[in-house]
Each structure stands twice: as structure tokens, then as C-alpha cells.
Scaffold this active site. Structure first.
Site, PDB file in Angstrom:
ATOM      1  N   LYS A 192       0.829  -1.209   0.000  1.00 19.19           N
ATOM      2  CA  LYS A 192       0.000   0.000   0.000  1.00 19.19           C
ATOM      3  C   LYS A 192       0.865   1.261   0.000  1.00 19.19           C
ATOM      4  CE  LYS A 192      -1.264   1.673   3.910  1.00 19.19           C
ATOM      5  NZ  LYS A 192      -1.321   2.868   4.720  1.00 19.19           N
ATOM      6  N   ASN A 193       1.867   1.296   0.870  1.00 16.68           N
ATOM      7  CA  ASN A 193       2.631   2.541   1.017  1.00 16.68           C
ATOM      8  C   ASN A 193       3.545   2.829  -0.174  1.00 16.68           C
ATOM      9  OD1 ASN A 193       1.295   3.131   3.331  1.00 16.68           O
ATOM     10  ND2 ASN A 193       2.915   2.411   4.718  1.00 16.68           N
ATOM     11  N   ARG A 252      -3.845  10.919   4.110  1.00 18.21           N
ATOM     12  CA  ARG A 252      -2.679  11.774   4.284  1.00 18.21           C
ATOM     13  C   ARG A 252      -1.710  11.725   3.116  1.00 18.21           C
ATOM     14  NH1 ARG A 252      -0.375  14.182   8.691  1.00 18.21           N
ATOM     15  NH2 ARG A 252       1.777  14.040   8.045  1.00 18.21           N
ATOM     16  N   CYS A 307      -3.292  13.240  12.727  1.00 20.38           N
ATOM     17  CA  CYS A 307      -3.564  11.836  12.454  1.00 20.38           C
ATOM     18  C   CYS A 307      -3.583  11.098  13.773  1.00 20.38           C
ATOM     19  CB  CYS A 307      -2.489  11.280  11.553  1.00 20.38           C
ATOM     20  SG  CYS A 307      -2.764   9.577  11.151  1.00 20.38           S
ATOM     21  N   ARG A 316       2.109  14.590  13.071  1.00 23.68           N
ATOM     22  CA  ARG A 316       2.929  14.174  11.932  1.00 23.68           C
ATOM     23  C   ARG A 316       3.315  15.387  11.093  1.00 23.68           C
ATOM     24  NH1 ARG A 316      -0.015   8.921   9.546  1.00 23.68           N
ATOM     25  NH2 ARG A 316       1.885   8.712   8.337  1.00 23.68           N
ATOM     26  N   PRO A 317       4.348  16.111  11.545  1.00 24.87           N
ATOM     27  CA  PRO A 317       4.760  17.304  10.807  1.00 24.87           C
ATOM     28  C   PRO A 317       5.296  16.956   9.417  1.00 24.87           C
ATOM     29  CG  PRO A 317       6.319  16.806  12.580  1.00 24.87           C
ATOM     30  CD  PRO A 317       5.193  15.825  12.700  1.00 24.87           C
ATOM     31  N   ILE A 318       5.266  17.948   8.494  1.00 22.97           N
ATOM     32  CA  ILE A 318       5.848  17.687   7.173  1.00 22.97           C
ATOM     33  C   ILE A 318       6.920  18.726   6.851  1.00 22.97           C
ATOM     34  CG2 ILE A 318       3.856  16.428   6.225  1.00 22.97           C
ATOM     35  CD1 ILE A 318       3.243  19.007   4.641  1.00 22.97           C
ATOM     36  N   ASP A 319       7.526  19.274   7.925  1.00 24.03           N
ATOM     37  CA  ASP A 319       8.545  20.305   7.734  1.00 24.03           C
ATOM     38  C   ASP A 319       9.701  19.842   6.842  1.00 24.03           C
ATOM     39  OD1 ASP A 319       8.768  18.675  10.208  1.00 24.03           O
ATOM     40  OD2 ASP A 319      10.765  19.556  10.304  1.00 24.03           O
ATOM     41  N   GLN A 320      10.048  18.550   6.908  1.00 28.12           N
ATOM     42  CA  GLN A 320      11.191  18.081   6.111  1.00 28.12           C
ATOM     43  C   GLN A 320      10.852  18.031   4.616  1.00 28.12           C
ATOM     44  OE1 GLN A 320      14.304  17.529   7.665  1.00 28.12           O
ATOM     45  NE2 GLN A 320      13.041  18.533   9.207  1.00 28.12           N
ATOM     46  N   ASP A 371       5.055   0.067  11.871  1.00 32.00           N
ATOM     47  CA  ASP A 371       3.778  -0.451  11.372  1.00 32.00           C
ATOM     48  C   ASP A 371       3.532  -1.896  11.801  1.00 32.00           C
ATOM     49  OD1 ASP A 371       3.403   1.974  10.209  1.00 32.00           O
ATOM     50  OD2 ASP A 371       3.783   1.325   8.159  1.00 32.00           O
ATOM     51  N   ILE A 424       8.962   5.984  16.803  1.00 34.40           N
ATOM     52  CA  ILE A 424       8.639   6.788  15.602  1.00 34.40           C
ATOM     53  C   ILE A 424       7.408   7.678  15.830  1.00 34.40           C
ATOM     54  CG2 ILE A 424       8.238   6.720  13.109  1.00 34.40           C
ATOM     55  CD1 ILE A 424      10.817   5.257  13.732  1.00 34.40           C
ATOM     56  N   ARG A 426      -8.492   0.209   5.206  1.00 42.63           N
ATOM     57  CA  ARG A 426      -7.602   1.149   4.515  1.00 42.63           C
ATOM     58  C   ARG A 426      -6.365   0.442   3.980  1.00 42.63           C
ATOM     59  NH1 ARG A 426      -7.114   6.834   7.625  1.00 42.63           N
ATOM     60  NH2 ARG A 426      -5.845   7.127   5.782  1.00 42.63           N
TER      61      ARG A 426
HETATM   62  C1  EPZ Z   1       5.066   6.465   6.376  1.00 40.58           C
HETATM   63  O1  EPZ Z   1       4.509   7.605   7.006  1.00 40.58           O
HETATM   64  C2  EPZ Z   1       3.969   5.452   6.278  1.00 40.58           C
HETATM   65  N1  EPZ Z   1       2.876   6.015   5.506  1.00 40.58           N
HETATM   66  C3  EPZ Z   1       3.492   5.048   7.670  1.00 40.58           C
HETATM   67  O2  EPZ Z   1       2.582   3.983   7.503  1.00 40.58           O
HETATM   68  C4  EPZ Z   1       4.673   4.549   8.474  1.00 40.58           C
HETATM   69  O3  EPZ Z   1       4.242   4.325   9.815  1.00 40.58           O
HETATM   70  C5  EPZ Z   1       5.800   5.570   8.482  1.00 40.58           C
HETATM   71  O4  EPZ Z   1       6.147   5.932   7.117  1.00 40.58           O
HETATM   72  C6  EPZ Z   1       7.072   5.080   9.154  1.00 40.58           C
HETATM   73  O5  EPZ Z   1       7.541   3.922   8.513  1.00 40.58           O
HETATM   74  C7  EPZ Z   1       2.941   6.008   4.182  1.00 40.58           C
HETATM   75  O6  EPZ Z   1       3.887   5.553   3.566  1.00 40.58           O
HETATM   76  C8  EPZ Z   1       1.776   6.574   3.464  1.00 40.58           C
HETATM   77  P1  EPZ Z   1       7.760   9.415   8.269  1.00 40.58           P
HETATM   78  P2  EPZ Z   1       5.275   9.006   6.972  1.00 40.58           P
HETATM   79  O7  EPZ Z   1       7.807  10.690   7.520  1.00 40.58           O
HETATM   80  O8  EPZ Z   1       6.002   9.099   5.677  1.00 40.58           O
HETATM   81  C9  EPZ Z   1       8.763  12.600  11.751  1.00 40.58           C
HETATM   82  C10 EPZ Z   1       0.661   2.702   7.946  1.00 40.58           C
HETATM   83  O9  EPZ Z   1       0.184   2.158   8.987  1.00 40.58           O
HETATM   84  N2  EPZ Z   1       8.700  13.635  10.687  1.00 40.58           N
HETATM   85  O10 EPZ Z   1       8.750   8.352   7.924  1.00 40.58           O
HETATM   86  O11 EPZ Z   1       4.295  10.063   7.304  1.00 40.58           O
HETATM   87  C11 EPZ Z   1       7.427  11.951  12.012  1.00 40.58           C
HETATM   88  O12 EPZ Z   1       6.644  12.687  12.904  1.00 40.58           O
HETATM   89  C12 EPZ Z   1       1.240   4.095   7.994  1.00 40.58           C
HETATM   90  O13 EPZ Z   1       0.653   2.165   6.826  1.00 40.58           O
HETATM   91  C13 EPZ Z   1       8.940  14.969  10.985  1.00 40.58           C
HETATM   92  O14 EPZ Z   1       9.180  15.339  12.140  1.00 40.58           O
HETATM   93  O15 EPZ Z   1       6.297   8.793   8.163  1.00 40.58           O
HETATM   94  C14 EPZ Z   1       7.842  10.591  12.558  1.00 40.58           C
HETATM   95  O16 EPZ Z   1       8.157  10.708  13.914  1.00 40.58           O
HETATM   96  C15 EPZ Z   1       0.946   4.839   9.213  1.00 40.58           C
HETATM   97  N3  EPZ Z   1       8.912  15.881   9.972  1.00 40.58           N
HETATM   98  C16 EPZ Z   1       9.118  10.293  11.781  1.00 40.58           C
HETATM   99  O17 EPZ Z   1       9.594  11.551  11.302  1.00 40.58           O
HETATM  100  C17 EPZ Z   1       8.655  15.534   8.682  1.00 40.58           C
HETATM  101  O18 EPZ Z   1       8.647  16.416   7.798  1.00 40.58           O
HETATM  102  C18 EPZ Z   1       8.955   9.339  10.613  1.00 40.58           C
HETATM  103  O19 EPZ Z   1       7.842   9.734   9.823  1.00 40.58           O
HETATM  104  C19 EPZ Z   1       8.404  14.179   8.395  1.00 40.58           C
HETATM  105  C20 EPZ Z   1       8.430  13.246   9.404  1.00 40.58           C
END
Ligand code: EPZ
Length: 430
Positions: A22-23, A93, A117, A122-126, A305, A327, A397
């Protein structure tokens, strides 16, 4: 409201086939609109997140043709808008991947800021830092992210934390930037590699995906491709834990055993037998399992996950286990539900201290999110008596035909939506 009703106690035995990830698919479907030529994608999971994303893509004007349940043809030449509707981003998302895809292709994108969420903030600053480094002007106005650039230019980007989403989003935009981009501290998950492979099959020039340094030489344009999505390691891992928790013996087909190593290692540590084949894996759990410690980490560490599923398994193992979630801060919401089935788990901050019990007893529980919901189903399969799981919309989902696949392994599980159906199930199982 649909629910699962489960009569627990049957060890899972048999074979099950895993679908596409899915991801990976969420990112690949958005990347598919980055060319004006037709893209053909196979091994798509038929789950609601994917179906909503396909609607979002069609909504901005792309031509989406569902060839069959697992295959889609997408043509991005008909796209008429670079702004995405909030309805979609609210539901899913991952539509934030449209930022990278649209910005890369049209140098302009407007995507509503994803809301909170239920697994944590879940910030997206990066993601935004990456787009800015490529030369985009990024602002947040009226709840939406507006990104635009006259030209995107390659850059050297160091991510502050390992982020799957940021790595993929930046990779997509950089694929069509001018010059050379380096992403350091990149995520190494198999789905990051799958998205890179997909983009490369469309003519992108991306190297190093799967390591923590990804190098992208921007190209002028992308072209058509035929692509098959990588198997879903989390779906596979979920069945592995289901076999372990029910003392079963199952062969999980269409997997890449290498992707499952962190999960395999934990299951072996607690007493399961795991046999690896070229594209399948067999799990045998014949006796009561033992305690262990698990800490979630970015790949190749133990996946977040898969945290609820292993915790449920450990809640039935002998001794005290400790599970640390590093995480997402809010991924223990199933613990209260599980305690209604007789588990003994105490959560302190990002750690769950699990005192294993001999058995669970069936109860009415509610899925708080996708993976926790799947874990509660596993608990129901292992429990004595009847369990009902509410809010299975979360589970749908990300798991295709969960109940059907579990039934083929000998589970007594039914999707029901009326009291009559519940009574019918109870009568049938006696
Ligand atoms: C992906 O989410 C997956 N979603 C999630 O799967 C999965 O849990 C996660 O990666 C970790 O493996 C999809 O692929 C759609 P991250 P993502 O950016 O990309 C922090 C499921 O159950 N962060 O790797 O949103 C964040 O808060 C789902 O299928 C920032 O601070 O996760 C977290 O602590 C749920 N700033 C860590 O980094 C940012 O800009 C990792 O998040 C981005 C992330």
C-alpha cells in the site's frame, strides 16, 4: 457500521498470498501523473486508501482507468488543476505526495495541509525544507501548502530525521529538477526503493535508493512504463504475527523474505520456527512463545507499522516483554482495548511493559487505527470465545480482503453489519 466478528481459538494453518505494498502504491500512483504518457501499474492492493487516492488523482483531471481489481492505467496529460481538494487529503494523508509530483511536473502545487492523524502529530517540515532547497517558494495560506518555482534546481539536502514521506516527496520533485540533487539521511524502506525503481522505469535517473544517500540527476521529462508494485512487507508481517499468536503454521506467498528480516528475527527469538524460500516464508509456532524486547526504528530496524501486532503476540508470551515505540508517540491506543480481553500491559511514555498472560478472552473492542486494528483482530483469533472489532473502516484502509484471507487459513471470522448477521454467525459456529 461494519464490524468483524471472530470466534477465536483456531490455529491458523494453510497458505496466504500477499498483495502489493500500500505505502509504495500510494507514492507510485501519484508519481504516475508526472508524465503525459500512459502508465500501466499492476499488483495494486484493492484497499480503500488506494481507491481514495485514485479518486483524488481523477479529481485533478488525470485519466484513471481501472483495468481490473489490481491493475490501473493512468494518463496525466489531461490534468487541468494543480490544486487538490481538502476532502481527499482529509481522508488520506498520503495525498501529500501530490505536492512533490505536481511541483516536479508543473512547478506549482496547492495541497491542503494534512490534518492531525491518530497515531501522533505528523509534521511535514522536512518535505517543505526539501522543496525550498530545490528553489520552490513554499507558503501556507488558508490551510493549504502553496508551492511554486520558475525552475527547480538540484540541491544538497540533509534530512533532520529519517522520513519515508519526505524522502519520496523530494525524490519525485528532484527527478524533474535541473541538475543534481543529493538527499542525505534518506529513508531506506523497501517502498522508497520501489518508488525510485518506478521513476527510473519512467526515465528518471535516481541512484542509491535503499541506502541513506540518494543521488538524483534531474531529467527533462518522464515517459510511459509498465510496473508491478513490490509485495507488502507489513501485510506479510501481520500474517506472520497472526500465525505466531494462534500457534499456527502458515506459508506466506509472494513476499521478499529479505524485507521481513527484522520481523523474522524477533519471531525466531521468541520461539517460532521460520523457513525462508525464494518468494515465500513459512512460520510455525508450536509452543508457548517467550518474552523479548522490541524497539521500532526506521528500516532495516523493526517497523513501527508492525508494533501493535508483535505487542499482541508478546502479550500471550511467557514473561515480561518491553516494546518501545520510537517513531510515532500515539501508537499504543490499542492497549486499553486489549486489556478488555485480559492482557496486562502498562504504558509509560513511549514504552509498553507487557506481562504475558496464558490466554485472552473475547470481548467487544474498537480499532483505533489501521495497524492497531489488525492487531486486535489477531488478538480475537487467539482469544477464547467471541470478539467483535468495531471501526474496521481503519483496517480496510490497508488490508485487502482481510477476513477472506484469514478464513482461508481456518479462522472463524465474518464481516457483519447487522445484529441479524451477528446472530447468524453465532448460530453457525455453535
Ligand atoms: C510512512 O509515514 C507510512 N505512511 C506510515 O505507515 C509509516 O508508519 C511511516 O512511514 C514510518 O515507517 C505512508 O507511507 C503513506 P515518516 P510518513 O515521515 O512518511 C517525523 C501505515 O500504517 N517527521 O517516515 O508520514 C514523524 O513525525 C502508515 O501504513 C517529521 O518530524 O512517516 C515521525 O516521527 C501509518 N517531519 C518520523 O519523522 C517531517 O517532515 C517518521 O515519519 C516528516 C516526518
Amino acid at each position: 457500521m461494519e464490524q468483524y466478528i471472530i470466534k477465536g481459538g483456531n490455529p491458523l494453518v494453510g497458505e496466504v498470498e500477499i498483495g502489493g505494498a500500500k505505502n509504495a502504491a500510494l507514492a507510485i500512483l501519484t508519481a504516475a501523473i508526472m508524465t503525459d504518457e500512459t502508465v500501466f501499474i499492476e499488483n495494486l492492493p484493492d484497499v480503500s486508501d488506494i481507491n481514495v487516492l485514485l479518486e483524488a488523482i481523477a479529481e485533478i483531471g488525470a485519466t484513471v482507468e481501472r483495468v481490473d481489481r489490481h491493475t490501473v492505467r493512468i494518463n496525466g496529460s489531461t490534468i487541468g488543476a494543480v490544486s487538490v481538494d481538502y476532502e481527499f487529503i482529509k481522508k488520506i494523508r498520503a495525498s501529500y505526495y501530490l505536492l512533490g509530483a505536481l511541483l516536479g511536473k508543473y512547478k506549482k502545487a496547492e495541497v491542503p495541509l494534512p490534518g492531525g492523524c491518530n497515531i501522533g502529530s505528523r509534521p511535514i517540515d522536512q518535505h517543505l525544507k526539501g522543496f525550498r532547497a530545490l528553489g520552490a517558494e513554499v507558503t501556507i495560506q488558508h490551510g493549504a501548502i502553496m508551492a511554486s518555482a520558475s525552475d527547480l534546481t538540484g540541491s544538497h539536502i540533509f534530512l533532520d530525521m529519517v522520513s519515508v514521506g519526505a524522502t519520496i516527496n523530494i525524490m519525485m520533485a528532484a527527478a524533474l529538477a535541473k541538475g543534481y540533487t543529493i538527499i542525505e539521511n534518506a529513508a531506506k524502506e523497501p517502498h522508497v526503493v520501489d518508488v525510485a525503481n518506478f521513476l527510473n522505469s519512467m526515465g528518471a535517473n535516481i541512484k542509491g535508493a535503499g541506502t541513506d544517500v540518494i543521488r538524483i540527476r534531474g531529467v527533462e521529462s518522464l515517459h510511459s512504463t509498465n510496473y508491478s508494485i513490490v509485495p507488502d512487507m507489513i501485510e506479510a508481517g501481520t500474517y506472520m504475527c497472526a500465525a505466531a499468536a494462534t500457534k499456527g503454521d502458515i506459508l506466506i506467498k509472494n513476499v521478499i523474505p529479505k524485507h521481513l528480516e527484522a520481523i523474522t528475527a524477533k519471531l525466531v527469538e521468541i520461539g517460532c520456527e521460520v523457513q525462508e524460500f525464494d518468494d515465500s516464508i513459512r512460520i510455525i509456532a508450536s509452543k508457548r512463545l517467550r518474552r523479548t524486547h522490541v524497539k521500532t526504528l526506521p528500516y532495516p530496524g523493526y517497523p513501527t507499522d508492525m508494533q501493535p501486532q508483535i505487542a499482541v503476540t508478546l502479550a500471550l508470551a511467557e514473561g515480561t516483554s518491553i516494546v518501545t515505540e520510537s517513531i510515532f508517540e500515539n501508537r499504543f491506543k490499542y492497549v486499553d482495548e486489549l486489556s478488555r480481553m485480559g492482557s496486562t500491559i502498562k504504558v509509560e511514555g513511549n514504552t509498553a511493559i507487557i506481562d504475558g498472560v496464558e490466554k485472552f478472552t473475547g470481548a467487544r473492542v474498537s480499532a483505533p487505527d489501521l495497524r492497531a486494528g489488525a492487531a486486535l483482530v489477531i488478538a480475537g483469533l487467539a482469544a477464547e470465545g467471541i470478539t467483535t472489532v468495531d471501526d474496521i473502516i481503519y483496517i480496510q484502509r490497508g488490508y485487502e480482503d482481510f477476513e477472506g484471507k484469514l478464513r482461508s487459513l481456518g479462522a472463524e471470522i465474518e464481516k457483519v453489519s447487522t445484529e441479524k448477521e451477528i446472530q447468524k454467525f453465532k448460530l453457525r459456529i455453535g
